[in-house]
Design an enzyme around this catalytic site. Structure first.
Site, PDB file in Angstrom:
ATOM      1  N   ASP A  35      21.078  49.860  37.010  1.00 14.55           N
ATOM      2  CA  ASP A  35      21.813  49.243  38.125  1.00 14.55           C
ATOM      3  C   ASP A  35      20.782  48.703  39.111  1.00 14.55           C
ATOM      4  O   ASP A  35      19.639  49.167  39.143  1.00 14.55           O
ATOM      5  CB  ASP A  35      22.725  50.274  38.816  1.00 14.55           C
ATOM      6  CG  ASP A  35      23.872  49.619  39.570  1.00 14.55           C
ATOM      7  OD1 ASP A  35      25.028  49.723  39.118  1.00 14.55           O
ATOM      8  OD2 ASP A  35      23.622  48.989  40.629  1.00 14.55           O
ATOM      9  N   ILE A  36      21.203  47.769  39.927  1.00 15.49           N
ATOM     10  CA  ILE A  36      20.323  47.274  41.000  1.00 15.49           C
ATOM     11  C   ILE A  36      20.214  48.309  42.112  1.00 15.49           C
ATOM     12  O   ILE A  36      19.246  48.318  42.873  1.00 15.49           O
ATOM     13  CB  ILE A  36      20.845  45.925  41.541  1.00 15.49           C
ATOM     14  CG1 ILE A  36      19.769  45.167  42.299  1.00 15.49           C
ATOM     15  CG2 ILE A  36      22.105  46.109  42.390  1.00 15.49           C
ATOM     16  CD1 ILE A  36      20.165  43.742  42.655  1.00 15.49           C
ATOM     17  N   LEU A  50      19.598  42.173  37.352  1.00 14.30           N
ATOM     18  CA  LEU A  50      19.854  41.417  36.118  1.00 14.30           C
ATOM     19  C   LEU A  50      19.015  40.142  36.058  1.00 14.30           C
ATOM     20  O   LEU A  50      18.930  39.507  35.005  1.00 14.30           O
ATOM     21  CB  LEU A  50      21.337  41.057  36.013  1.00 14.30           C
ATOM     22  CG  LEU A  50      22.313  42.206  35.740  1.00 14.30           C
ATOM     23  CD1 LEU A  50      23.748  41.731  35.915  1.00 14.30           C
ATOM     24  CD2 LEU A  50      22.110  42.784  34.344  1.00 14.30           C
ATOM     25  N   SER A  73      31.853  42.234  41.407  1.00 13.52           N
ATOM     26  CA  SER A  73      33.150  42.588  40.823  1.00 13.52           C
ATOM     27  C   SER A  73      34.334  42.051  41.621  1.00 13.52           C
ATOM     28  O   SER A  73      35.478  42.411  41.336  1.00 13.52           O
ATOM     29  CB  SER A  73      33.252  44.111  40.687  1.00 13.52           C
ATOM     30  OG  SER A  73      33.125  44.726  41.954  1.00 13.52           O
ATOM     31  N   SER A 109      37.517  40.402  32.588  1.00 17.83           N
ATOM     32  CA  SER A 109      38.513  40.779  33.590  1.00 17.83           C
ATOM     33  C   SER A 109      39.796  39.988  33.398  1.00 17.83           C
ATOM     34  O   SER A 109      39.784  38.849  32.889  1.00 17.83           O
ATOM     35  CB  SER A 109      37.963  40.498  34.995  1.00 17.83           C
ATOM     36  OG  SER A 109      38.967  40.625  35.984  1.00 17.83           O
ATOM     37  N   ASN A 110      40.878  40.586  33.854  1.00 20.90           N
ATOM     38  CA  ASN A 110      42.162  39.856  33.906  1.00 20.90           C
ATOM     39  C   ASN A 110      42.019  38.564  34.721  1.00 20.90           C
ATOM     40  O   ASN A 110      42.795  37.621  34.515  1.00 20.90           O
ATOM     41  CB  ASN A 110      43.260  40.761  34.459  1.00 20.90           C
ATOM     42  CG  ASN A 110      43.125  41.081  35.934  1.00 20.90           C
ATOM     43  OD1 ASN A 110      43.620  40.351  36.785  1.00 20.90           O
ATOM     44  ND2 ASN A 110      42.449  42.182  36.257  1.00 20.90           N
ATOM     45  N   HIS A 111      41.004  38.505  35.599  1.00 23.64           N
ATOM     46  CA  HIS A 111      40.870  37.324  36.453  1.00 23.64           C
ATOM     47  C   HIS A 111      40.285  36.116  35.722  1.00 23.64           C
ATOM     48  O   HIS A 111      40.258  35.023  36.294  1.00 23.64           O
ATOM     49  CB  HIS A 111      40.109  37.693  37.727  1.00 23.64           C
ATOM     50  CG  HIS A 111      40.839  38.754  38.494  1.00 23.64           C
ATOM     51  ND1 HIS A 111      42.049  38.517  39.108  1.00 23.64           N
ATOM     52  CD2 HIS A 111      40.583  40.089  38.642  1.00 23.64           C
ATOM     53  CE1 HIS A 111      42.495  39.656  39.639  1.00 23.64           C
ATOM     54  NE2 HIS A 111      41.624  40.619  39.369  1.00 23.64           N
ATOM     55  N   TYR A 138      34.705  34.338  40.617  1.00 23.34           N
ATOM     56  CA  TYR A 138      34.499  35.598  39.899  1.00 23.34           C
ATOM     57  C   TYR A 138      35.143  35.535  38.505  1.00 23.34           C
ATOM     58  O   TYR A 138      34.494  35.826  37.488  1.00 23.34           O
ATOM     59  CB  TYR A 138      35.078  36.750  40.735  1.00 23.34           C
ATOM     60  CG  TYR A 138      35.290  38.027  39.965  1.00 23.34           C
ATOM     61  CD1 TYR A 138      34.209  38.746  39.468  1.00 23.34           C
ATOM     62  CD2 TYR A 138      36.578  38.515  39.721  1.00 23.34           C
ATOM     63  CE1 TYR A 138      34.411  39.916  38.746  1.00 23.34           C
ATOM     64  CE2 TYR A 138      36.780  39.676  39.015  1.00 23.34           C
ATOM     65  CZ  TYR A 138      35.690  40.371  38.522  1.00 23.34           C
ATOM     66  OH  TYR A 138      35.886  41.523  37.800  1.00 23.34           O
TER      67      TYR A 138
HETATM   68  P1  NAI Z   1      31.456  47.844  41.088  1.00 19.40           P
HETATM   69  O1  NAI Z   1      31.290  46.738  42.049  1.00 19.40           O
HETATM   70  O2  NAI Z   1      31.839  49.182  41.610  1.00 19.40           O
HETATM   71  O3  NAI Z   1      30.118  48.020  40.232  1.00 19.40           O
HETATM   72  C1  NAI Z   1      29.297  46.939  39.844  1.00 19.40           C
HETATM   73  C2  NAI Z   1      27.861  47.454  39.788  1.00 19.40           C
HETATM   74  O4  NAI Z   1      27.019  46.364  39.403  1.00 19.40           O
HETATM   75  C3  NAI Z   1      27.359  47.979  41.133  1.00 19.40           C
HETATM   76  O5  NAI Z   1      26.872  49.297  41.007  1.00 19.40           O
HETATM   77  C4  NAI Z   1      26.252  47.000  41.518  1.00 19.40           C
HETATM   78  O6  NAI Z   1      25.177  47.617  42.211  1.00 19.40           O
HETATM   79  C5  NAI Z   1      25.830  46.478  40.158  1.00 19.40           C
HETATM   80  N1  NAI Z   1      25.212  45.151  40.266  1.00 19.40           N
HETATM   81  C6  NAI Z   1      25.660  44.090  40.993  1.00 19.40           C
HETATM   82  N2  NAI Z   1      24.803  43.075  40.885  1.00 19.40           N
HETATM   83  C7  NAI Z   1      23.792  43.492  40.076  1.00 19.40           C
HETATM   84  C8  NAI Z   1      22.609  42.881  39.615  1.00 19.40           C
HETATM   85  N3  NAI Z   1      22.280  41.630  39.955  1.00 19.40           N
HETATM   86  N4  NAI Z   1      21.804  43.592  38.803  1.00 19.40           N
HETATM   87  C9  NAI Z   1      22.121  44.861  38.444  1.00 19.40           C
HETATM   88  N5  NAI Z   1      23.227  45.509  38.878  1.00 19.40           N
HETATM   89  C10 NAI Z   1      24.056  44.821  39.673  1.00 19.40           C
HETATM   90  O7  NAI Z   1      32.517  47.333  40.010  1.00 19.40           O
HETATM   91  P2  NAI Z   1      33.374  48.194  38.983  1.00 19.40           P
HETATM   92  O8  NAI Z   1      34.743  48.306  39.499  1.00 19.40           O
HETATM   93  O9  NAI Z   1      32.626  49.398  38.602  1.00 19.40           O
HETATM   94  O10 NAI Z   1      33.424  47.187  37.752  1.00 19.40           O
HETATM   95  C11 NAI Z   1      32.447  47.234  36.726  1.00 19.40           C
HETATM   96  C12 NAI Z   1      32.569  45.953  35.896  1.00 19.40           C
HETATM   97  O11 NAI Z   1      33.875  45.873  35.336  1.00 19.40           O
HETATM   98  C13 NAI Z   1      32.356  44.678  36.698  1.00 19.40           C
HETATM   99  O12 NAI Z   1      31.689  43.731  35.870  1.00 19.40           O
HETATM  100  C14 NAI Z   1      33.765  44.193  36.984  1.00 19.40           C
HETATM  101  O13 NAI Z   1      33.812  42.807  37.144  1.00 19.40           O
HETATM  102  C15 NAI Z   1      34.501  44.652  35.729  1.00 19.40           C
HETATM  103  N6  NAI Z   1      35.908  44.891  35.973  1.00 19.40           N
HETATM  104  C16 NAI Z   1      36.308  46.013  36.658  1.00 19.40           C
HETATM  105  C17 NAI Z   1      37.642  46.265  36.863  1.00 19.40           C
HETATM  106  C18 NAI Z   1      38.114  47.513  37.522  1.00 19.40           C
HETATM  107  O14 NAI Z   1      39.327  47.716  37.572  1.00 19.40           O
HETATM  108  N7  NAI Z   1      37.233  48.378  38.014  1.00 19.40           N
HETATM  109  C19 NAI Z   1      38.662  45.296  36.428  1.00 19.40           C
HETATM  110  C20 NAI Z   1      38.140  44.166  35.708  1.00 19.40           C
HETATM  111  C21 NAI Z   1      36.801  43.991  35.477  1.00 19.40           C
HETATM  112  C1  15L Z   2      38.831  43.132  38.826  1.00 23.49           C
HETATM  113  O1  15L Z   2      38.340  42.335  38.040  1.00 23.49           O
HETATM  114  C2  15L Z   2      38.044  43.755  39.898  1.00 23.49           C
HETATM  115  O2  15L Z   2      36.688  43.929  39.529  1.00 23.49           O
HETATM  116  C3  15L Z   2      38.588  45.094  40.331  1.00 23.49           C
HETATM  117  O3  15L Z   2      37.985  45.436  41.571  1.00 23.49           O
HETATM  118  C4  15L Z   2      40.123  45.101  40.493  1.00 23.49           C
HETATM  119  O4  15L Z   2      40.453  44.458  41.655  1.00 23.49           O
HETATM  120  C5  15L Z   2      40.798  44.485  39.269  1.00 23.49           C
HETATM  121  O5  15L Z   2      40.178  43.306  38.800  1.00 23.49           O
HETATM  122  C6  15L Z   2      42.288  44.171  39.495  1.00 23.49           C
HETATM  123  O6  15L Z   2      42.730  43.081  39.144  1.00 23.49           O
HETATM  124  O7  15L Z   2      42.988  45.056  39.989  1.00 23.49           O
END
Ligand code: NAI
Ligand code: 15L
Length: 269
Positions: A35-36, A50, A73, A109-111, A138
């Site tokens: 992670d960053i 990344l 995200s 993602s759903n988005h 996004y």
């Molecule tokens: P989050 O925002 O909590 O975690 C993302 C992580 O990526 C963070 O720890 C951040 O420090 C790291 N990060 C950001 N930029 C970076 C970089 N340049 N280099 C290295 N690390 C970096 O998001 P979450 O909820 O844990 O989601 C994880 C993944 O799943 C994301 O890609 C998000 O788009 C995807 N996702 C999540 C959903 C959810 O319901 N949690 C829904 C749909 C997709």
């Molecule tokens: C996503 O893609 C986001 O990363 C997460 O934070 C949620 O908001 C999720 O979709 C959602 O649609 O609920």
């Protein structure tokens, strides 16, 4: 492909990464974390951006597979999305190709398809080959990631399962989430299926639990061996009592992507 053992988990400090760090070891995986940001409780985690291709090459060397969660995200200015999600995912795929990694599970993602109208009563479930309709920059970056995954399969034989995650949290917190929620335990089941199924090429799947109010088709996920065990319906009475049912006249409720289509939450949150 034999069952993956050593798996690089990018985005390990985030919400989903933290949940998966807790759940995936029970499936026999040894996780290498990246992670960053520093990863709480994991002093050995790789702290890298990344954008840092050399660090990514070191991080992917010797792993059986990658679960790629890292990135922005939520919605953000295009330049930030470009750097973290679009270029960042490209750098990771290049590092994986250079080091001979065979498979990636990509957190889409759903988005990526957020402007798809939400199914109303009697409508069919949204199929996995529904046209891409990103609802944000996004979502556009997730659409790019799916295309990148297809390219690396067709050109380089690097396999990917792109998981269009709905909402993965310990509990659904909105009425919309009753339709797209994936419990963390089901997410681990789906990632395990994505890591172990034979011959996935590039497969796109929807990531949800077996919700009574499901909006999209899970058949490509089930074809990998995914058998969801959870259903958001147990939370429905409380959520609908507090928030009401979805309203056909409310633009926030018109599409799969919900409020991302109207007023997206912005990064950083
Ligand atoms: P989050 O925002 O909590 O975690 C993302 C992580 O990526 C963070 O720890 C951040 O420090 C790291 N990060 C950001 N930029 C970076 C970089 N340049 N280099 C290295 N690390 C970096 O998001 P979450 O909820 O844990 O989601 C994880 C993944 O799943 C994301 O890609 C998000 O788009 C995807 N996702 C999540 C959903 C959810 O319901 N949690 C829904 C749909 C997709
Ligand atoms: C996503 O893609 C986001 O990363 C997460 O934070 C949620 O908001 C999720 O979709 C959602 O649609 O609920």
């Amino acid at each position: 492909m034999p069952a993956a053992r050593t798996v690089l988990l990018t985005g390990a400090a985030g919400g989903l990464g933290t949940l998966m760090r807790g759940l995936l070891p029970a499936y026999g995986y040894e996780l290498r974390l990246l992670d960053i940001a520093p990863v709480e409780g994991a002093p050995d985690a790789i702290v890298a951006d990344l954008a840092d291709r050399d660090a990514l090459r070191d991080a992917v060397r010797g792993v059986d597979a990658i679960i790629h969660l890292a990135g922005i995200s939520l919605e953000a200015p295009f330049e930030k999305i470009l750097r973290a999600n679009i270029e960042g995912t490209y750098h990771l795929y290049e590092a994986a190709r250079e080091e001979g990694v065979r498979r990636i599970v990509f957190a889409s993602s759903n988005h990526a398809v957020g402007f798809t109208p939400r199914p109303r009563a009697g409508d069919p479930l949204i199929p996995v080959d529904t046209p891409r309709r990103p609802d944000t920059f996004y979502g556009l970056s997730k659409s790019f990631g799916e295309d990148l995954a297809q390219l690396y399969w067709d050109r380089h034989g690097l396999e990917t399962v792109s998981v269009r995650i709905g909402s993965c949290y310990p509990e659904p917190t909105t009425v919309r989430m009753l339709s797209v929620w994936m419990s963390p335990e089901d997410c681990a089941r789906l990632f395990h299926a994505a890591l172990t199924a034979e011959g996935v090429g590039h497969t796109v799947v929807h990531g949800s639990s077996a919700n009574t109010r499901l909006w999209w088709d899970l058949s490509s996920a089930r074809a990998l061996g995914y058998e969801p065990q959870d259903d958001s319906e147990e939370y429905a009475a409380k959520l609908t009592a507090d928030q009401g049912e979805l309203d056909d006249a409310n633009p926030d409720h018109a599409h799969l992507g919900g409020h991302f289509c109207t007023n997206p939450p912005r990064w950083p949150h």
